[in-house]
Design a protein around this motif. Structure first.
Motif, mmCIF file in Angstrom:
data_model
loop_
_atom_site.group_PDB
_atom_site.id
_atom_site.type_symbol
_atom_site.label_atom_id
_atom_site.label_comp_id
_atom_site.label_asym_id
_atom_site.label_seq_id
_atom_site.Cartn_x
_atom_site.Cartn_y
_atom_site.Cartn_z
ATOM 1 N N GLN A 1 2.464 2.614 -3.363
ATOM 2 C CA GLN A 1 1.611 3.387 -4.272
ATOM 3 C C GLN A 1 1.691 4.883 -4.004
ATOM 4 O O GLN A 1 1.459 5.694 -4.894
ATOM 5 C CB GLN A 1 0.161 2.906 -4.133
ATOM 6 C CG GLN A 1 -0.036 1.444 -4.493
ATOM 7 C CD GLN A 1 -1.447 0.964 -4.184
ATOM 8 O OE1 GLN A 1 -2.303 1.762 -3.815
ATOM 9 N NE2 GLN A 1 -1.668 -0.330 -4.325
ATOM 10 N N SER B 1 0.828 -1.213 0.000
ATOM 11 C CA SER B 1 0.000 0.000 0.000
ATOM 12 C C SER B 1 0.855 1.254 0.000
ATOM 13 O O SER B 1 0.572 2.230 -0.713
ATOM 14 C CB SER B 1 -0.922 0.004 1.223
ATOM 15 O OG SER B 1 -1.766 -1.107 1.214
ATOM 16 N N SER C 1 2.554 9.941 -5.327
ATOM 17 C CA SER C 1 1.478 10.858 -4.960
ATOM 18 C C SER C 1 1.750 12.258 -5.510
ATOM 19 O O SER C 1 2.903 12.658 -5.717
ATOM 20 C CB SER C 1 1.351 10.903 -3.435
ATOM 21 O OG SER C 1 0.443 11.920 -3.050
#
Length: 1428
Positions: A1382, A1379, A1386
């Motif tokens: 990812q 997680s 951003s």
């Protein structure tokens, strides 16, 4: 040898040599000459052509082409006379010429191929024997071999089809060998022709040589070829090849097995539809699609319905495209598309009709025109299918009927014509279609004479009007069943002023219908005059008096009157047949024609012809001659007077034998009759000649000629010492004396007396003008002189200018001089008694009303203005009773001139008299109202507000129409007139109701192109609704209008609020005169109109002003905010008014204009935020409307509907359970709607029980998860907040716990989000979700550290959290690792930094060897973050 043969041989050789001439005309002549020789001796000439080609193998291509074309021509026309040997040699020659070069040389090889096709029409077996030798299996044939086979299949269907099965079998392997586009093209073209040939053969088996041939004979080969073309070649980059393949595929579909076609339809139709975007030429695509649909429908396809939506969308786009009638392919494409609609209508009538009718609601011009074209086609082509849809179509056609585009109206007229032929107009509502046609027969001209439209595609009013004229005539003459619909309905359109320009076509239709009724000997009661609108007969007579007005309505009006004559009175038929000959109209026609003629010699010659050939003993013909000459004088005064003078001196007036030599067959004509003609001619000249040129000619020409001819005396009267006026009182006195004393009613005596009367009236007019111009001199003297003149003639004749005289005299009753006032009353008294004499009363008759004028003189001695004006009012009441209707117009306009009298008292008196007169007689002045208002506008009198109000009380519609047509923005005069209409509450009430009714049905704006270069459209306000809005705003400014405004408050509030919504973002229209955009802020005027009646709601107004709500409502970006403020203020301070307002606003939610739906939905949405709607029992109505709007096509409306459902949680939490189901299940990806959906859901969740939500919690959680990373701060914040609110429904649910862990990393990282609101939402969500996580340490940590008002040391927080995560959830570490990765990409650097920190701190906690693998994963993952 025969010398003739040698000569022909030499000529032929010479022609063959000349065939290479560079001049194309010479080449053409060579071909013609060779053909002539070939027709005489085909074998010899063909042999010479063949030998020439063989002996000259190196001829240039152009030379060979001419010779080959000559062979083709001879073979085509003399094929039966050519011997078989020669046939075979020609076939061999053509085959060799066609294939000698492997390269494609089109002109040469095409010429050779054409020979084979021409010969193949008769000798197909010989041709096939030769050509199949060059069409061998496994070898790619020559291009023109395939082309020849294709052309032969079309040229000789019955000869070629028996060979096609074998040809197809040989061709199939060749298809995969074709690599070049030209070979693919020719194979595709051949397959298309083969398929068409087979279909023609099968359709005419009774003529075919082998009737046993069936479709399945070719099905397998055709499908194999189809598979290659469709799967491989249809996707070619070459546009020409794509189109040919598409055409072939369409033709081949009919020959495919049904199951194979059914299998291909889901792929085939989308593929063909996609070609529309790839190609500019659409005809071939539409043709192919039509063939596919035809084949599918014929075999009863079941999967075709799955393609229906995409088909209808694409076909509607095509049918809505402009059709260029100078470009045949666009016309063919349009027709093919319409055929597609017909095919679909036979299989799916309900869906197709609903689709078309829904498209009719689209206000886009092209879309609506396309829909109308389809509707018309369906009505004409699928009669049985449309039978059950008639009433639905009738109802739906009303919307395009209201369109402002003439192009759309043209299509509507075409649809109405189709409907008329299929029985629609006889149904209920059909009369509206007839009215539409009649309304547009009455259209005014778009352009003035000589002007032309700049846009060649523009449909002008003239063009549309002509079309409607033709349509009305067509319906009358060709649709027999419409006779009872049109008769007598059309008669009722004759008298209203708005249809005046349609009089001529209406009359022509009525003539046809009336004659049919007569011929069928129908009972007169079905169309008697008693059933017709009052005043029809006088109306016909008025039209006849002005025959050239309204597009020449005189003759048609009289013709209708003739048709109706027996219904008026049984004896009138004899009158029409015998006493009203057509000569009267003929001479008028001649006069008008000469009026337009510019050749003076022609005019002179025709005038002489008229005067010399007229039958002067016929009274009607004498009048016709005079009328024709008078009309001619309008343009040719000099020439006409000269010709009349010449005629007066001619021998026609001499009682001598020579007269009979000049006038053939006129032996019985008396000189007096000719004199009568001349007198009438001079009278008509004076009547019709231009006033500015005739005045000074009366004395020197007209009267001089008459006086000279009749030797009469002139009486001169001196009226003023400084002003001389010569008046011929008895210019023909001697002539009267010459009449027989025993007869007082001779025609000549009557004519002379009429002439004298007219001269005296002329004198009175002149004196009247003098009196009007002598205001600075002795007005009293002028008035007294006029009184004297009138008194001297009172027993002789009536005054046709009675109205003019009264209009000049009556204002003098308030003159500053008492003597003038008294004299004016005396004159009026005398005038009214003259009128009574004219009406037939005896000399000693006394009229009580007229005699009552004399005592008024005493009251006029009092200088008090109020008494003077009251006296003028009383005097006017007497005048209005005694004044004939035909004099009323003149009196009114004279009084208008009196408003600018040099004497102020007289101006005011004119106003008083005018208003009194209109109150008493205005009801009968319908036809004059427009002219009166136009005159007032031109003179810009600001003191006539009361006058306009009086007219409005009697003719409201006409007054409003006139004011609405004034240019925008309104000038001060127009604004004053609108405001004046508010002074009478009854009139104001009627106007408000009328305006509201119009605003509901009229289009508020039209979409227009911004420019030809940029494209795009802009909303432009329509004139009438905008003008009505501006006028209503002015009317409401009058304090007297408050009473009707209060009584109609709910309707008015609703109407103006919706009107405001339709005005936002709309630009003003262009002024039709200046062509500049009117300086009007459309939304600004709409909001000002709202302000006009808000004085009764002071508290609401105060709140709106404080919040600047009106300014917000005017602008597109803030309109919804402004409406929300309006609804809030109404809910808080005007609650009792809301039920009626809501009831009035509800219908607008289904309006076709989304801007209006947005306004109403925004208003309702905010009302749901207040508990008052529950107290008023409005909650159910509002909630139902919001739920319906959830499926609105406009995303803004949907967003507002969701907001409204969410607001229920605030305004009426007890009703939340009812709306929760809708809100919970509603989702969309549109930003605003997403935001409103989540915000609304958050509100609703506060009031729901677990049992209502728990089944949907995970579903909602999964749907909002993607929005956690939305770039929109508000959506990110709302999704996190909603996630927190869901937590109370997930406690104890393992699935929900998993969902929390899925988003835990996201929530942790967004604790450093750059947006403080998002950070706050994260803290809230993590606090309320903590109990679900499954760790007491983490729960305590979240609840202790994540407070909204406390700052957070992020590093320490993450360091402590990672310890607990490793300790309590070791199995989740790998998931956390995935997680976090990812978030290294951003958009926010703070989040990327937080991700790196999380991984780093987690790695430091993993010290045991057991966790080494995970530690290595974290170490690997952190490297991208470092690089980022």
């Amino acid at each position: 040898e025969n010398p003739v043969y040698i000569n022909r041989q030499q000529v032929t050789l010479a022609l063959l040599d000349a065939a290479n001439d560079k001049d194309s005309e010479v080449q053409e002549q060579v071909r013609k000459s060779m053909l002539t020789l070939g027709k005489q001796q085909p074998d010899r000439v063909l042999a010479m052509c063949q030998d020439y080609l063989l002996k000259h193998p190196k001829l240039v291509v152009s030379h060979r082409v001419v010779i080959l074309q000559t062979i083709e021509l001879i073979a085509s026309c003399r094929i039966d006379d050519i011997c078989s040997t020669r046939i075979k040699s020609i076939i061999s020659l053509a085959s060799d010429e066609m294939t000698r070069s492997k390269e494609v040389i089109p002109d040469w090889q095409q010429a050779a191929s054409n020979i084979l096709v021409a010969v193949g029409n008769k000798h197909i077996n010989d041709i096939m024997e030769e050509i199949l030798t060059k069409f061998q299996p496994g070898v790619l044939p020559h291009f023109f071999v395939v082309q020849t086979l294709a052309n032969l299949s079309i040229s000789n269907v019955y000869g070629m089809v028996p060979f096609l099965n074998a040809i197809l079998g040989t061709m199939l392997p060749m298809l995969s060998m074709a690599k070049q586009d030209n070979m693919k093209w020719v194979f595709s073209s051949a397959l298309c022709h083969f398929s068409d040939s087979i279909l023609e053969y099968l359709a005419n088996l009774d003529k075919a040589p082998d009737p046993t041939v069936r479709k399945d004979t070719f099905s397998s080969e055709i499908y194999a070829a189809f598979d290659i073309l469709f799967s491989n070649w249809l996707q070619s980059r070459e546009s020409k090849l794509r189109l040919t393949v598409a055409e072939a595929v369409g033709s081949m579909c009919h020959l495919m097995a049904s199951d194979k076609l059914e299998e291909q339809i889901p792929k085939l139709i989308p593929a063909i539809l996609s070609l529309y975007k790839k190609n500019n030429e659409h005809y071939v695509i539409s043709k192919s699609l039509c063939q596919v649909l035809d084949a599918s429908v014929n075999m009863g396809s079941r999967v075709l319905e799955t393609q229906l939506d995409s088909l209808l969308f694409a076909l509607h786009q095509q049918v809505s495209a402009p059709t260029d009638y100078n470009n045949p392919p666009t016309v063919k494409n349009h027709n093919e598309v319409l055929r597609c609609f017909s095919l679909l209508a036979n299989s799916f009538p309900d869906r197709l009709v609903m689709f078309v009718l829904q498209k009719l609601e689209n206000s886009n011009e092209r879309s609506r025109m396309g829909s109308l074209a389809v509707l018309r086609h369906l009505i004409n082509s699928t009669t049985s299918t449309m039978e059950t849809k008639k009433l639905l179509i009738l109802a739906s056609i009303r919307q395009p009927m209201a369109d402002h585009s003439n192009k759309v109206k043209k299509r509507v007229v075409q649809v109405i014509s189709a409907m008329a032929h299929h029985g629609y107009l006889e149904l209920e509502g059909g009369e509206l279609l007839v009215r539409f046609i009649v309304q547009h027969c009455a259209l005014p001209d778009t352009y003035q004479r000589g002007e032309r439209p700049t846009d060649p595609e523009e449909v002008t009013n003239e063009a549309l009007r002509a079309m409607c004229d033709s349509t009305l005539h067509l319906l009358t003459t060709t649709v027999g069943r419409l006779a009872d619909v049109l008769w007598p309905k059309l008669l009722y359109y004759l008298t209203p002023a708005q249809y005046s320009n349609a009089t001529t076509p209406l009359c022509k239709s009525l003539i046809v219908l009336g004659n049919k009724k007569k011929n069928n000997q129908e009972k007169a009661s079905s169309y008697t005059m008693s059933n017709l609108c009052p005043g029809l007969c006088p109306w016909f007579q008025v039209n006849a008096a002005f025959p050239f007005n309204s597009r020449g309505h005189g003759a048609p009006s009289l013709s209708v009157l003739e048709v109706l004559s027996t219904n008026i009175h049984p004896k009138t038929e004899i009158l029409w047949e015998k006493e009203i000959p057509p000569l009267f109209f003929l001479y008028r026609c001649i006069g008008v024609t000469l009026q337009q003629c510019f050749n003076k010699e022609v005019v002179k010659k025709q005038l002489q012809e008229i005067l010399l050939t007229a039958r002067h003993n016929d009274a009607v013909e004498r009048e016709g001659v005079a009328m024709g000459i008078g009309l001619c004088a309008n343009s040719h005064l000099e020439g006409t007077l000269a010709k009349l003078d010449e005629f007066g001196k001619s021998d026609a007036f001499k009682k001598s034998p020579s007269i009979f030599n000049l006038l053939k067959d006129r032996n019985d004509v008396e000189v007096e009759k000719v004199k009568s003609t001349l007198i009438l001619c001079y009278g008509q000249v004076a009547l019709n000649a231009p006033p500015e040129t005739i005045l000074h000619r009366i004395d020197q020409d007209i009267l001089r000629c008459i006086s000279k001819h009749f030797n009469t005396k002139v009486i001169v009267v001196i009226l003023f010492s400084d002003l001389s006026f010569c008046c011929y009182v008895y210019p023909v006195q001697d002539f009267i004396k010459a009449e027989p004393a025993d007869s007082l009613r001779t025609p000549v005596r009557h004519l002379v007396m009429t002439t004298c009367a007219n001269l005296i009236i002329t004198a009175a007019k002149f004196l009247l003008q003098c009196q009007h111009s002598l205001a600075s001199l002795d007005v009293e003297t002028g008035t007294l002189c006029l009184s004297f003149l009138l008194f001297t003639v009172q027993n002789m004749v009536s005054f046709h200018n009675l109205g003019a005289l009264l209009g000049r005299l009556s204002p003098r009753c308030s003159d500053p001089h008492p003597a003038v006032r008294a004299a004016a009353v005396d004159c009026i008294y005398t005038l009214l008694y003259i009128q009574l004499r004219y009406e037939g009363f005896s000399l000693d008759y006394k009229d009580e009303g007229v005699d009552g004028l004399l005592p008024l003189k005493d009251r006029l001695q009092n200088p008090d203005h109020s008494i003077l004006y009251k006296t003028c009012s009383d005097l006017t009441k007497v005048m209005s009773k005694r004044l004939p209707q035909q004099q009323l117009t003149t009196l009114v306009f004279m009084l208008f001139e009196g408003l600018v009298d040099s004497q102020t008292n007289c101006c005011r008196a004119s106003s008083v008299i005018l208003n009194t007169l209109l109150k008493n007689r205005g009801g009968g002045m319908q036809e004059l109202v427009t002219h009166i208002l136009t005159f007032i506008n031109l003179t810009q009198h600001l003191a006539v507000g009361q006058t306009v109000l009086i007219l409005a009380s009697q003719h409201l519609q006409t007054v409003i129409n006139t004011l609405v047509n004034q240019p925008l923005p309104y000038d001060s005069w127009t604004s004053e007139m609108w405001m004046a209409l508010g002074a009478d509450p009854i009139v104001a009430n009627q106007i408000i109701e009328m305006v509201m009714e119009k605003l509901v049905v009229m289009a508020p704006y039209v979409d227009k192109k911004e420019s030809m270069i940029r494209g795009g459209t802009t909303k432009v306000a329509t004139n009438q609704p905008l003008a009505m809005t501006c006028g209503l705003k002015e009317l409401l400014l009058n304090g007297q209008s408050q009473e009707p405004a209060v009584s109609l408050f709910p309707q008015l509030f609703s109407c103006l609020t919706v009107r405001l919504g339709a005005s936002v973002g709309v630009s003003a229209p262009r002024d039709s005169n200046t062509k500049h955009t009117a300086a009007v802020h459309v939304a600004g005027w709409a909001s000002r109109c709202n302000l006009g009646f808000w004085s009764q709601l002071d508290e609401v107004m105060k709140r709106l002003d404080e919040d600047n709500a009106w300014d917000a409502m005017r602008e597109p970006n803030t309109h919804i905010t402004g409406v929300t403020l309006l609804a809030r203020a109404m809910a808080k301070h005007a609650g009792p008014r809301l039920p009626a307002i809501v009831e009035c606003l509800c219908p607008s939610l289904n309006n076709i204009y989304e801007c209006q739906r947005i306004t109403v939905t925004a208003f309702f949405s905010e009302l749901l935020n207040h508990h008052v709607v529950t107290e008023l029992m409005l909650i159910d109505v509002l909630m139902n409307n919001m739920m319906e709007r959830i499926s609105d096509p406009c995303c803004t409306v949907r967003m507002l509907a969701v907001r409204g459902l969410g607001n229920i949680a605030v305004g009426s939490p007890e009703k939340v359970h009812r709306s929760s189901h809708t809100v919970l299940r509603y989702r969309t990806t549109v930003t605003l709607i997403t935001l409103e959906a989540m915000s609304g859901l958050s509100k609703v969740l506060l009031y729901l029980d677990k049992k209502n939500v728990h089944l949907l919690v995970v579903y909602i959680f999964m749907k909002i998860k993607p929005f956690l990373e939305s770039e929109n701060d508000e959506i990110r914040c709302a999704s996190i907040h909603l996630m927190g609110n869901l937590s109370k429904f997930g406690s104890g649910e393992p699935v929900f716990k998993d969902q929390i862990h899925n988003v835990l990393v996201s929530l942790l990282l967004h604790l450093v989000d750059p947006n403080p609101h998002v950070v706050k939402a994260c803290k809230y969500a993590m606090r309320v979700c903590a109990p679900v996580v499954g760790s007491e340490q983490i729960t305590t940590m979240f609840q202790n550290h994540l407070h909204d008002d406390k700052s957070l040391h992020y590093g320490e927080f993450i360091n402590d959290l990672t310890k607990y995560l490793i300790q309590d959830f070791p199995g989740m570490l790998n998931f956390y690792h995935i997680s976090v990765i990812q978030f290294f990409k951003s958009n926010w650097p703070e989040v990327r930094a937080g991700a790196a920190m999380f991984i780093g701190m987690t790695a430091t906690q993993l010290t045991s060897r057991k966790s080494l693998n995970v530690k290595n994963h974290f170490a690997t993952a952190v490297s991208p973050a470092i690089l980022t």
